[in-house]
Write a protein that holds these residues in place. Sequence first.
Motif, PDB file in Angstrom:
ATOM      1  N   SER A  54     -94.092 -70.021   5.534  1.00  0.00           N
ATOM      2  CA  SER A  54     -93.733 -70.490   4.193  1.00  0.00           C
ATOM      3  C   SER A  54     -92.840 -71.734   4.259  1.00  0.00           C
ATOM      4  O   SER A  54     -93.033 -72.702   3.507  1.00  0.00           O
ATOM      5  CB  SER A  54     -93.031 -69.360   3.432  1.00  0.00           C
ATOM      6  N   ALA A  55     -91.865 -71.720   5.150  1.00  0.00           N
ATOM      7  CA  ALA A  55     -90.950 -72.859   5.273  1.00  0.00           C
ATOM      8  C   ALA A  55     -91.693 -74.104   5.764  1.00  0.00           C
ATOM      9  O   ALA A  55     -91.421 -75.221   5.302  1.00  0.00           O
ATOM     10  CB  ALA A  55     -89.806 -72.510   6.221  1.00  0.00           C
ATOM     11  N   LEU A  56     -92.632 -73.921   6.686  1.00  0.00           N
ATOM     12  CA  LEU A  56     -93.435 -75.054   7.165  1.00  0.00           C
ATOM     13  C   LEU A  56     -94.265 -75.648   6.031  1.00  0.00           C
ATOM     14  O   LEU A  56     -94.373 -76.867   5.886  1.00  0.00           O
ATOM     15  CB  LEU A  56     -94.344 -74.623   8.310  1.00  0.00           C
ATOM     16  N   ARG A  57     -94.868 -74.781   5.229  1.00  0.00           N
ATOM     17  CA  ARG A  57     -95.671 -75.259   4.097  1.00  0.00           C
ATOM     18  C   ARG A  57     -94.803 -75.991   3.078  1.00  0.00           C
ATOM     19  O   ARG A  57     -95.190 -77.025   2.538  1.00  0.00           O
ATOM     20  CB  ARG A  57     -96.420 -74.099   3.441  1.00  0.00           C
ATOM     21  N   GLN A  58     -93.622 -75.450   2.822  1.00  0.00           N
ATOM     22  CA  GLN A  58     -92.703 -76.077   1.871  1.00  0.00           C
ATOM     23  C   GLN A  58     -92.302 -77.469   2.370  1.00  0.00           C
ATOM     24  O   GLN A  58     -92.302 -78.433   1.600  1.00  0.00           O
ATOM     25  CB  GLN A  58     -91.474 -75.190   1.683  1.00  0.00           C
ATOM     26  N   LEU A  59     -91.994 -77.586   3.654  1.00  0.00           N
ATOM     27  CA  LEU A  59     -91.645 -78.892   4.219  1.00  0.00           C
ATOM     28  C   LEU A  59     -92.820 -79.850   4.084  1.00  0.00           C
ATOM     29  O   LEU A  59     -92.663 -80.990   3.656  1.00  0.00           O
ATOM     30  CB  LEU A  59     -91.242 -78.735   5.686  1.00  0.00           C
ATOM     31  N   ALA A  60     -94.013 -79.381   4.439  1.00  0.00           N
ATOM     32  CA  ALA A  60     -95.199 -80.248   4.401  1.00  0.00           C
ATOM     33  C   ALA A  60     -95.499 -80.741   2.995  1.00  0.00           C
ATOM     34  O   ALA A  60     -95.887 -81.894   2.803  1.00  0.00           O
ATOM     35  CB  ALA A  60     -96.405 -79.500   4.972  1.00  0.00           C
ATOM     36  N   GLN A  78     -96.910 -86.938  11.647  1.00  0.00           N
ATOM     37  CA  GLN A  78     -95.595 -86.326  11.733  1.00  0.00           C
ATOM     38  C   GLN A  78     -95.004 -86.222  10.339  1.00  0.00           C
ATOM     39  O   GLN A  78     -95.004 -87.197   9.586  1.00  0.00           O
ATOM     40  CB  GLN A  78     -94.652 -87.160  12.601  1.00  0.00           C
ATOM     41  N   ALA A  79     -94.517 -85.026  10.027  1.00  0.00           N
ATOM     42  CA  ALA A  79     -93.768 -84.809   8.790  1.00  0.00           C
ATOM     43  C   ALA A  79     -92.361 -84.397   9.205  1.00  0.00           C
ATOM     44  O   ALA A  79     -92.178 -83.395   9.897  1.00  0.00           O
ATOM     45  CB  ALA A  79     -94.421 -83.730   7.933  1.00  0.00           C
ATOM     46  N   ILE A  80     -91.385 -85.193   8.802  1.00  0.00           N
ATOM     47  CA  ILE A  80     -89.998 -84.977   9.208  1.00  0.00           C
ATOM     48  C   ILE A  80     -89.210 -84.474   8.001  1.00  0.00           C
ATOM     49  O   ILE A  80     -89.318 -85.014   6.905  1.00  0.00           O
ATOM     50  CB  ILE A  80     -89.390 -86.291   9.740  1.00  0.00           C
ATOM     51  N   GLY A  81     -88.445 -83.418   8.235  1.00  0.00           N
ATOM     52  CA  GLY A  81     -87.649 -82.873   7.149  1.00  0.00           C
ATOM     53  C   GLY A  81     -86.848 -81.675   7.596  1.00  0.00           C
ATOM     54  O   GLY A  81     -86.620 -81.479   8.794  1.00  0.00           O
ATOM     55  N   SER A  82     -86.440 -80.864   6.632  1.00  0.00           N
ATOM     56  CA  SER A  82     -85.633 -79.678   6.916  1.00  0.00           C
ATOM     57  C   SER A  82     -86.425 -78.418   6.641  1.00  0.00           C
ATOM     58  O   SER A  82     -87.058 -78.296   5.587  1.00  0.00           O
ATOM     59  CB  SER A  82     -84.366 -79.670   6.055  1.00  0.00           C
ATOM     60  N   LEU A  83     -86.361 -77.496   7.604  1.00  0.00           N
ATOM     61  CA  LEU A  83     -86.902 -76.150   7.386  1.00  0.00           C
ATOM     62  C   LEU A  83     -85.778 -75.334   6.790  1.00  0.00           C
ATOM     63  O   LEU A  83     -84.698 -75.233   7.374  1.00  0.00           O
ATOM     64  CB  LEU A  83     -87.306 -75.507   8.719  1.00  0.00           C
ATOM     65  N   LYS A  84     -86.028 -74.768   5.628  1.00  0.00           N
ATOM     66  CA  LYS A  84     -85.007 -73.958   4.978  1.00  0.00           C
ATOM     67  C   LYS A  84     -85.113 -72.533   5.500  1.00  0.00           C
ATOM     68  O   LYS A  84     -86.113 -71.861   5.322  1.00  0.00           O
ATOM     69  CB  LYS A  84     -85.183 -74.013   3.469  1.00  0.00           C
ATOM     70  N   GLY A  85     -84.051 -72.096   6.181  1.00  0.00           N
ATOM     71  CA  GLY A  85     -84.048 -70.785   6.799  1.00  0.00           C
ATOM     72  C   GLY A  85     -83.808 -69.664   5.809  1.00  0.00           C
ATOM     73  O   GLY A  85     -83.297 -69.876   4.707  1.00  0.00           O
ATOM     74  N   ILE A  86     -84.152 -68.467   6.234  1.00  0.00           N
ATOM     75  CA  ILE A  86     -83.991 -67.303   5.367  1.00  0.00           C
ATOM     76  C   ILE A  86     -82.526 -66.880   5.262  1.00  0.00           C
ATOM     77  O   ILE A  86     -82.173 -66.112   4.373  1.00  0.00           O
ATOM     78  CB  ILE A  86     -84.853 -66.118   5.833  1.00  0.00           C
ATOM     79  N   ASN A  87     -81.679 -67.420   6.147  1.00  0.00           N
ATOM     80  CA  ASN A  87     -80.255 -67.090   6.120  1.00  0.00           C
ATOM     81  C   ASN A  87     -79.419 -68.215   5.509  1.00  0.00           C
ATOM     82  O   ASN A  87     -78.201 -68.207   5.601  1.00  0.00           O
ATOM     83  CB  ASN A  87     -79.768 -66.776   7.531  1.00  0.00           C
ATOM     84  N   LEU A  91     -82.777 -76.409   9.236  1.00  0.00           N
ATOM     85  CA  LEU A  91     -82.974 -77.057  10.530  1.00  0.00           C
ATOM     86  C   LEU A  91     -83.755 -78.344  10.341  1.00  0.00           C
ATOM     87  O   LEU A  91     -84.818 -78.336   9.722  1.00  0.00           O
ATOM     88  CB  LEU A  91     -83.765 -76.134  11.463  1.00  0.00           C
ATOM     89  N   ASP A  92     -83.236 -79.443  10.881  1.00  0.00           N
ATOM     90  CA  ASP A  92     -83.947 -80.713  10.819  1.00  0.00           C
ATOM     91  C   ASP A  92     -85.000 -80.731  11.917  1.00  0.00           C
ATOM     92  O   ASP A  92     -84.681 -80.519  13.101  1.00  0.00           O
ATOM     93  CB  ASP A  92     -82.977 -81.884  10.999  1.00  0.00           C
ATOM     94  N   VAL A  93     -86.250 -80.952  11.514  1.00  0.00           N
ATOM     95  CA  VAL A  93     -87.363 -80.878  12.455  1.00  0.00           C
ATOM     96  C   VAL A  93     -88.351 -82.024  12.251  1.00  0.00           C
ATOM     97  O   VAL A  93     -88.410 -82.636  11.187  1.00  0.00           O
ATOM     98  CB  VAL A  93     -88.144 -79.542  12.318  1.00  0.00           C
ATOM     99  N   VAL A  94     -89.121 -82.258  13.302  1.00  0.00           N
ATOM    100  CA  VAL A  94     -90.295 -83.110  13.245  1.00  0.00           C
ATOM    101  C   VAL A  94     -91.470 -82.160  13.417  1.00  0.00           C
ATOM    102  O   VAL A  94     -91.566 -81.461  14.434  1.00  0.00           O
ATOM    103  CB  VAL A  94     -90.303 -84.168  14.375  1.00  0.00           C
TER     104      VAL A  94
END
Length: 115
Positions: A54-60, A78-87, A91-94
């Motif tokens: 879900s977080a990957l889809r939201q980032l994309a 490449q899609a660069i952004g933040s994965l919003k964690g469940i806690n 996390l900033d990711v590529v």
Amino acid sequence: MARNDRGSVQIPEDAIIPVAKLTRYLLIERDRNDKSKFLAQAGFTLDNYEALDSALRQLALSTKAVQDRTDVYGTFYQAIGSLKGINGVSLDVVTVWLQRRIDNKFQFVTLVPDK
């Protein structure tokens, strides 16, 4: 797929994220290229791999992906952004996505921390 002049695209909602990529690679501790500890900081584990999907889809969906390279399999973005964690931790990711040559569908390939 919306495209602009600079080679960026919007990853579509129906992009393929293989469950095995999450459950047998990203969320498994590995000797080399381990990403499980990094993802655990945001609460992502094997027990809740759906949350990572879900977080990957939201980032994309919230980011334009920029064309990286093309090979026999298709075009990588490449899609660069933040994965919003469940806690609550982000996390900033590529993230890397492949637009497959064989059928033009987008598929998640991997992610790395954005340093």
